[in-house]
Design a protein around this motif. Structure first.
Motif, mmCIF file in Angstrom:
data_model
loop_
_atom_site.group_PDB
_atom_site.id
_atom_site.type_symbol
_atom_site.label_atom_id
_atom_site.label_comp_id
_atom_site.label_asym_id
_atom_site.label_seq_id
_atom_site.Cartn_x
_atom_site.Cartn_y
_atom_site.Cartn_z
ATOM 1 N N SER A 52 7.039 16.989 6.932
ATOM 2 C CA SER A 52 7.964 15.625 6.859
ATOM 3 C C SER A 52 7.286 14.830 5.949
ATOM 4 C CB SER A 52 8.132 14.998 8.174
ATOM 5 O OG SER A 52 6.980 14.403 8.561
ATOM 6 N N PRO A 53 7.874 13.864 5.205
ATOM 7 C CA PRO A 53 7.236 12.710 4.513
ATOM 8 C C PRO A 53 6.070 12.139 5.228
ATOM 9 C CG PRO A 53 9.669 12.618 4.165
ATOM 10 C CD PRO A 53 9.416 13.786 5.266
ATOM 11 N N PHE A 54 6.153 12.009 6.455
ATOM 12 C CA PHE A 54 5.261 11.195 7.334
ATOM 13 C C PHE A 54 4.037 12.159 7.598
ATOM 14 C CE2 PHE A 54 3.354 8.606 10.956
ATOM 15 C CZ PHE A 54 3.293 7.548 10.181
ATOM 16 N N VAL A 55 4.421 13.492 7.922
ATOM 17 C CA VAL A 55 3.413 14.553 8.033
ATOM 18 C C VAL A 55 3.376 15.462 7.087
ATOM 19 C CG1 VAL A 55 2.603 15.739 10.121
ATOM 20 C CG2 VAL A 55 4.070 13.920 10.618
ATOM 21 N N GLU A 123 11.609 8.994 6.051
ATOM 22 C CA GLU A 123 11.902 9.731 4.928
ATOM 23 C C GLU A 123 11.366 9.333 3.551
ATOM 24 O OE1 GLU A 123 16.095 10.038 4.409
ATOM 25 O OE2 GLU A 123 16.511 11.161 6.157
ATOM 26 N N HIS A 124 11.044 8.079 3.650
ATOM 27 C CA HIS A 124 10.417 7.530 2.319
ATOM 28 C C HIS A 124 8.969 6.962 2.608
ATOM 29 C CE1 HIS A 124 14.455 7.362 0.454
ATOM 30 N NE2 HIS A 124 14.842 6.752 1.272
ATOM 31 N N VAL A 125 8.138 7.972 2.200
ATOM 32 C CA VAL A 125 6.566 7.619 2.608
ATOM 33 C C VAL A 125 5.724 7.815 1.262
ATOM 34 C CG1 VAL A 125 4.925 8.209 3.988
ATOM 35 C CG2 VAL A 125 6.968 8.450 5.116
ATOM 36 N N THR A 126 4.873 6.868 1.159
ATOM 37 C CA THR A 126 4.165 6.829 -0.223
ATOM 38 C C THR A 126 2.637 6.813 0.219
ATOM 39 O OG1 THR A 126 5.924 5.888 -1.388
ATOM 40 C CG2 THR A 126 3.652 6.065 -2.585
ATOM 41 N N GLU A 127 1.886 7.934 0.165
ATOM 42 C CA GLU A 127 0.440 7.945 0.651
ATOM 43 C C GLU A 127 0.368 7.425 1.958
ATOM 44 O OE1 GLU A 127 -1.599 5.942 -2.530
ATOM 45 O OE2 GLU A 127 -1.101 7.586 -4.013
ATOM 46 N N VAL A 159 13.084 2.027 3.463
ATOM 47 C CA VAL A 159 13.372 2.155 1.941
ATOM 48 C C VAL A 159 12.341 2.416 1.329
ATOM 49 C CG1 VAL A 159 15.185 0.375 2.271
ATOM 50 C CG2 VAL A 159 12.851 -0.214 1.825
ATOM 51 N N PRO A 160 12.502 3.013 0.122
ATOM 52 C CA PRO A 160 11.220 3.216 -0.853
ATOM 53 C C PRO A 160 10.303 2.089 -1.012
ATOM 54 C CG PRO A 160 13.155 4.142 -1.801
ATOM 55 C CD PRO A 160 13.542 3.220 -0.574
ATOM 56 N N LEU A 161 9.121 2.435 -1.262
ATOM 57 C CA LEU A 161 8.062 1.240 -1.174
ATOM 58 C C LEU A 161 8.088 0.250 -2.193
ATOM 59 C CD1 LEU A 161 5.458 0.557 0.677
ATOM 60 C CD2 LEU A 161 3.967 1.560 -1.246
ATOM 61 N N GLU A 162 8.626 0.751 -3.471
ATOM 62 C CA GLU A 162 8.758 -0.161 -4.571
ATOM 63 C C GLU A 162 10.305 -0.397 -4.998
ATOM 64 O OE1 GLU A 162 6.028 -1.385 -6.001
ATOM 65 O OE2 GLU A 162 4.771 -0.235 -5.052
ATOM 66 N N ALA A 163 11.256 -0.013 -3.885
ATOM 67 C CA ALA A 163 12.447 -0.367 -4.251
ATOM 68 C C ALA A 163 12.975 -1.940 -4.091
ATOM 69 C CB ALA A 163 13.274 0.458 -3.201
ATOM 70 N N GLU A 164 13.764 -2.259 -4.826
ATOM 71 C CA GLU A 164 14.336 -3.722 -5.072
ATOM 72 C C GLU A 164 15.823 -3.796 -4.323
ATOM 73 O OE1 GLU A 164 14.436 -4.945 -8.957
ATOM 74 O OE2 GLU A 164 12.404 -4.741 -9.622
ATOM 75 N N ALA A 203 8.434 -4.901 6.701
ATOM 76 C CA ALA A 203 7.297 -4.778 7.486
ATOM 77 C C ALA A 203 6.681 -3.234 6.751
ATOM 78 C CB ALA A 203 7.368 -4.551 8.966
ATOM 79 N N LEU A 204 5.660 -3.011 7.094
ATOM 80 C CA LEU A 204 5.066 -1.829 6.595
ATOM 81 C C LEU A 204 4.558 -1.032 7.865
ATOM 82 C CD1 LEU A 204 2.768 -2.868 3.599
ATOM 83 C CD2 LEU A 204 5.102 -2.069 3.664
ATOM 84 N N ILE A 205 4.607 0.490 7.860
ATOM 85 C CA ILE A 205 3.903 1.024 8.851
ATOM 86 C C ILE A 205 3.150 2.120 8.205
ATOM 87 C CG2 ILE A 205 6.160 2.415 8.992
ATOM 88 C CD1 ILE A 205 5.435 3.076 12.102
ATOM 89 N N LYS A 206 1.777 2.252 8.715
ATOM 90 C CA LYS A 206 0.977 3.201 8.088
ATOM 91 C C LYS A 206 0.318 4.337 8.941
ATOM 92 C CE LYS A 206 -0.941 -0.393 4.797
ATOM 93 N NZ LYS A 206 -2.071 -1.175 4.392
ATOM 94 N N VAL A 207 -0.019 5.710 8.500
ATOM 95 C CA VAL A 207 -0.416 6.698 9.362
ATOM 96 C C VAL A 207 -1.828 6.178 9.706
ATOM 97 C CG1 VAL A 207 -1.410 9.037 9.218
ATOM 98 C CG2 VAL A 207 0.845 8.452 7.881
ATOM 99 N N GLN A 208 -2.153 6.171 11.087
ATOM 100 C CA GLN A 208 -3.170 5.956 11.792
ATOM 101 C C GLN A 208 -3.556 6.857 12.766
ATOM 102 O OE1 GLN A 208 -3.572 1.906 13.228
ATOM 103 N NE2 GLN A 208 -1.773 1.371 11.737
ATOM 104 N N ASP A 209 -4.709 6.997 13.081
ATOM 105 C CA ASP A 209 -5.404 8.081 13.957
ATOM 106 C C ASP A 209 -4.632 7.842 15.277
ATOM 107 O OD1 ASP A 209 -7.114 10.507 14.455
ATOM 108 O OD2 ASP A 209 -8.260 8.863 15.526
ATOM 109 N N GLY A 210 -4.416 8.695 16.077
ATOM 110 C CA GLY A 210 -3.826 8.578 17.445
ATOM 111 C C GLY A 210 -2.557 7.961 17.402
ATOM 112 N N MET A 211 -1.772 7.905 16.691
ATOM 113 C CA MET A 211 -0.463 7.266 16.934
ATOM 114 C C MET A 211 0.553 7.885 17.515
ATOM 115 S SD MET A 211 0.467 6.078 12.679
ATOM 116 C CE MET A 211 1.995 5.393 13.219
#
Length: 243
Positions: A52-55, A123-127, A159-164, A203-211
């Protein structure tokens, strides 16, 4: 000379073991064997889900499920290895102790069934970073709450990270699971980080260890099997000290 084909008569199943092997209609069993082979192939194909985009890879999956599984990332370098290895193969790869293997197999099976943790449906994940935003959608029938008339409903979407704002098509988005709106536009949920300078609603949500980690239980007095014995020994020791 005309050779007639023997007439095949369907027999009850309980008579089949009593007949010679050459008499049995083999063609029926061949069809079933082919069907079983195809079904096994389909099952084998279903065993490896899509990233998936997040994994996106095995390293991210091992990091998300926690319990220090990231240390085994070199032993499972590819996505196919992660979801195709059996328990003996995981043992041969050096993943020890057995409880770690059981935990990995369990979390792997949950992912196959679509039972994701936080961010699994993004669905919209960047790095490893996804952007969440509060949007208002008009509802067909207005609802009356106390003295106010509600004509729109708010959702948290990805939404996409750079979307307006002008590029966002609300009709194609779906609410993010596990998120809620507090107050007017504040996004609340696990591992959510409000974006600086956005004045709420983003808001932002980032991949973290142990989520996605399920913590191990803590044994009290040696666990259920040894609890009576441990408490008895402790009681006798306290009586001995009193004397």
């Amino acid at each position: 000379m005309i050779v007639r084909q023997p007439h095949v008569v369907s027999l009850p199943t309980f008579l089949a073991p009593c007949l010679p092997r050459s008499y049995l209609p083999v063609r029926h069993f061949q069809g079933k064997a082919k069907g079983k082979a195809k079904s096994k192939a389909k099952v084998a194909a279903r065993r490896i889900p899509k990233p998936s985009p997040f994994v996106p890879d095995s390293k991210t999956f091992l990091s998300l499920i926690g319990r220090d599984m990231i240390q085994h990332a070199a032993k499972l370098p590819t996505w196919q290895d992660l979801f195709s290895y059996t328990s003996p193969q995981l043992r041969d790869a050096g993943i020890e102790p057995p409880r770690i293997r059981r935990y990995l197999l369990w979390m792997r099976d949950r992912y196959r069934k679509g039972l994701y943790g936080v961010g699994g449906d993004l669905e919209h994940v960047t790095e490893g970073t996804a952007k969440l935003k509060v949007v208002e959608v008009p509802i067909p029938e207005a609802t009356i709450t106390g003295t106010t008339i509600q004509r729109t409903k708010k959702f948290v979407v990805n939404v996409p990270l750079e979307a307006e704002d002008k590029d966002i098509q609300v009709e194609q988005l779906r609410p993010v699971k596990g998120m809620k709106i507090v107050g007017e536009r504040t996004i609340a949920g696990p591992y959510v980080q409000p974006e600086k300078g956005a004045r709420g609603g983003v808001a932002l949500i980032k991949v973290q260890d142990g989520m996605w980690e399920y913590s191990r239980g803590v044994k009290v007095d040696g666990g259920e099997r040894r609890k009576k014995m441990v408490r008895r020994k402790r009681y006798l020791e306290e009586l001995r000290k009193q004397k």
